[in-house]
Design a protein around this motif. Structure first.
Motif, PDB file in Angstrom:
ATOM      1  N   PHE A  76       0.846  -1.182   0.000  1.00 28.07           N
ATOM      2  CA  PHE A  76       0.000   0.000   0.000  1.00 28.07           C
ATOM      3  C   PHE A  76       0.888   1.240   0.000  1.00 28.07           C
ATOM      4  N   ILE A  77       0.791   2.016  -1.053  1.00 29.25           N
ATOM      5  CA  ILE A  77       1.693   3.131  -1.304  1.00 29.25           C
ATOM      6  C   ILE A  77       0.870   4.397  -1.516  1.00 29.25           C
ATOM      7  N   GLY A  78       1.209   5.470  -0.776  1.00 29.59           N
ATOM      8  CA  GLY A  78       0.510   6.716  -1.040  1.00 29.59           C
ATOM      9  C   GLY A  78       0.421   7.629   0.158  1.00 29.59           C
ATOM     10  N   SER A  79      -0.449   8.589   0.035  1.00 27.14           N
ATOM     11  CA  SER A  79      -0.722   9.548   1.098  1.00 27.14           C
ATOM     12  C   SER A  79      -1.578   8.898   2.174  1.00 27.14           C
ATOM     13  N   LYS A  80      -1.809   9.626   3.246  1.00 26.39           N
ATOM     14  CA  LYS A  80      -2.650   9.119   4.327  1.00 26.39           C
ATOM     15  C   LYS A  80      -4.018   8.700   3.810  1.00 26.39           C
ATOM     16  N   GLU A  81      -4.605   9.509   2.957  1.00 25.75           N
ATOM     17  CA  GLU A  81      -5.945   9.217   2.438  1.00 25.75           C
ATOM     18  C   GLU A  81      -5.944   7.947   1.582  1.00 25.75           C
ATOM     19  N   THR A  82      -4.936   7.808   0.748  1.00 22.66           N
ATOM     20  CA  THR A  82      -4.837   6.624  -0.111  1.00 22.66           C
ATOM     21  C   THR A  82      -4.607   5.372   0.721  1.00 22.66           C
TER      22      THR A  82
END
Length: 335
Positions: free
Chosen positions: A287-293
């Motif tokens: 899981f890669i991304g910003s907090k929301e992602t």
């Protein structure tokens, strides 16, 4: 606000103690302790270290020594193996080592057990001295290990001292249905290595949950899944940080051993299409991304698997960026 399902599960950390390009093994070990102290302050449940051998990128070979180092430098987070590769060791030795840890750090030590060698076959032979393992050796060795921790061996000629009578929770680790079935039959908590072996995750969880037999250790199933998480302020930043993980995976499939590499702007020209496909499949639960992602994807994963705990590994080159990734994740499960 995080979903209700995330508020009902535990979050923990798996550290393979990676050596980063340009830095020393000692630097990696100090980073492990610093990370443990960091996630302890963020209320993660446990900090596990996994046994690996003969790898330039990982220095977790003397796992028990590192666990003692981390336990001494922390105060409340549970510390354990994720895992000890039991076929590499005599059960008595494992009982004595973890009995020693549990004596020094009461109610904080976990013993996760796996049956893979944690290395290549030649190194496995060096560890095991050419001893051939049968299908029953692993279950039998687990039973022997459990016996050493009970008080029932007081009349036995061979005893684990320290170890005997201590509460050292045992977890079975695996990446196949074999380990799921064994954990269910023995009534032990089960952790699946979906961070690098995703294909049998749901089959294994189904077998474990539906075949579980209550035991003195555990009355109902307790499942855990390990996933890769790389969180940053933006999706774009996280995708760049993830290239260190991709390069590590490249080394695994090509058998090119080297420390964890700095991130690059793009993997184009580094991996071929078939290698990209293999790595994408291997790292399916990443899981890669910003907090929301991350929150959206982790919530979907937890909802689908219904696991009781997520164990998170983050292969990020920059230590402060790795700590920040765990901070971002903690904001998801504590909000």
């Amino acid at each position: 606000m995080s979903s209700k399902i995330l508020s009902n599960i535990k979050f923990s950390v798996l550290d393979l103690v990676p050596v980063t390009q340009g830095n020393s093994a000692q630097h990696a070990m100090k980073n492990a302790l610093d990370l443990a102290q960091h996630v302890e302050a963020l209320d993660y449940t446990r900090f596990w270290i996994s046994e690996h051998h003969n790898m330039d990128s990982l220095v977790s070979s003397a796992t028990v020594v590192l666990l003692g180092y981390v336990a001494q430098g922390t105060s409340k987070i549970r510390v354990g193996s994720g895992g000890i590769m039991l076929p590499n060791h005599a059960p008595l030795v494992v009982a004595e080592q973890f009995g020693t840890l549990a004596t020094l750090y009461p109610d904080r030590i976990d013993l996760g057990l796996g049956r893979a060698p944690g290395t290549d076959q030649r190194t496995a032979m060096a560890l095991r001295r050419e001893r051939q393992e049968s299908v029953q050796d692993f279950p039998n060795n687990i039973q022997e290990l459990q016996n050493y921790f009970t008080n029932e061996d007081l009349g036995e000629p061979v005893r684990a001292i320290p170890g005997e009578g201590l509460d050292v929770p045992i977890y079975l680790l695996g990446s196949s249905t074999f380990s799921a079935d064994l954990a269910a039959k023995k009534g032990l908590p089960y952790a699946f290595a979906s961070h690098f072996a995703p294909s049998q995750l749901f089959d294994a969880l189904h077998i474990y949950n539906n075949s579980f037999a209550p035991s003195s250790a555990l009355q109902k199933p307790y499942s855990m899944a390990c996933v890769n998480v790389i969180a940053a302020d933006t999706d774009a930043e996280a995708q760049i940080l993830a290239t260190s993980l991709y390069q590590l995976a490249m080394g695994i499939i090509t058998n090119v051993r080297r420390p964890l590499q700095p991130p690059v702007q793009s993997m184009s020209g580094i991996w071929r299409d078939e290698q990209k496909a293999m790595i994408t499949n291997m790292l399916h639960y990443t899981f890669i991304g910003s907090k929301e992602t991350i929150e959206k994807e982790i919530t979907a994963f937890a909802t689908k698997t219904q696991v009781q705990e997520l164990i998170v590994v983050s292969h990020i080159y920059d230590h402060e960026a790795r700590k920040k990734s765990y901070t971002i994740l903690s904001e998801i499960f504590t909000s």
